[in-house]
Write an enzyme that holds these catalytic residues in place. Structure first.
Site, mmCIF file in Angstrom:
data_model
loop_
_atom_site.group_PDB
_atom_site.id
_atom_site.type_symbol
_atom_site.label_atom_id
_atom_site.label_comp_id
_atom_site.label_asym_id
_atom_site.label_seq_id
_atom_site.Cartn_x
_atom_site.Cartn_y
_atom_site.Cartn_z
ATOM 1 N N CYS A 198 49.159 34.818 28.347
ATOM 2 C CA CYS A 198 50.043 35.016 27.208
ATOM 3 C C CYS A 198 49.171 35.194 25.966
ATOM 4 O O CYS A 198 48.254 34.389 25.729
ATOM 5 C CB CYS A 198 50.967 33.818 27.035
ATOM 6 N N ASP A 211 50.128 33.832 33.125
ATOM 7 C CA ASP A 211 51.346 34.473 33.621
ATOM 8 C C ASP A 211 51.029 35.027 35.003
ATOM 9 O O ASP A 211 49.947 35.568 35.226
ATOM 10 C CB ASP A 211 51.782 35.612 32.691
#
EC number: 1.7.1.13
Length: 158
Positions: A55, A62
């Site tokens: 992120c 992620d």
């Protein structure tokens, strides 16, 4: 049908035991080879279930499954180089939508396919799953219309 050494020129990662796993975005690791069937229209599909990026705001990881489908023209992506390229996103901080579009654009630059689509099925974080889809069809061909049709029909159930 086997390939000559001339046809394999430029393929350096496949079979190499000295591969470096880059953890910073590295599009230069992508390699291509000649498509022996450029007159045939057919899909090649890759499923990459272990994609990770970060992120850009929080630095949290992620996770996603990335689906890549393309109709090759003259060149095709070599799968080991694709694996190493996708691994290079490990410490890359970008939004899901950006990652999907970057992957698609890098593969277009490498291969100039007739058609390509990249779909990211990111695991939920904070109760929301994001599934970006990007595609491209070669302008001025039937594949340009295919891209529009598939884009507008993508995930129509939602």
């Amino acid at each position: 049908m086997t390939r000559s050494s001339d046809e394999l020129h430029g393929i350096t990662l496949l079979g190499s035991q000295n591969v470096s796993y880059r953890t910073e975005y590295a599009p230069e690791v992508l390699e291509a080879f000649d498509n022996k069937h450029p007159g045939n229209d057919y899909f090649v599909k890759f499923i990459c279930p272990e994609f990770t990026s970060l992120c850009p705001m929080t630095g949290q990881p992620d996770f996603a499954t990335i689906y890549i489908r393309y109709i090759p023209a003259e060149k095709m992506v070599e799968s080991k180089s694709l694996k190493l390229y996708l691994f290079s996103f490990r410490n890359h901080g970008d939004f899901h939508e950006d990652c999907v579009n970057i992957i698609m654009k890098d593969l277009i630059a490498l291969m100039q396919p007739k058609y390509i689509e990249v779909y990211g099925e990111f695991t939920p974080r904070g109760g929301i799953a994001i599934h970006p889809f990007a595609n491209y069809g070669r302008p001025g061909t039937e594949f340009e219309q295919l891209a529009k049709t598939r884009l507008f029909a993508h995930d129509a159930r939602a």
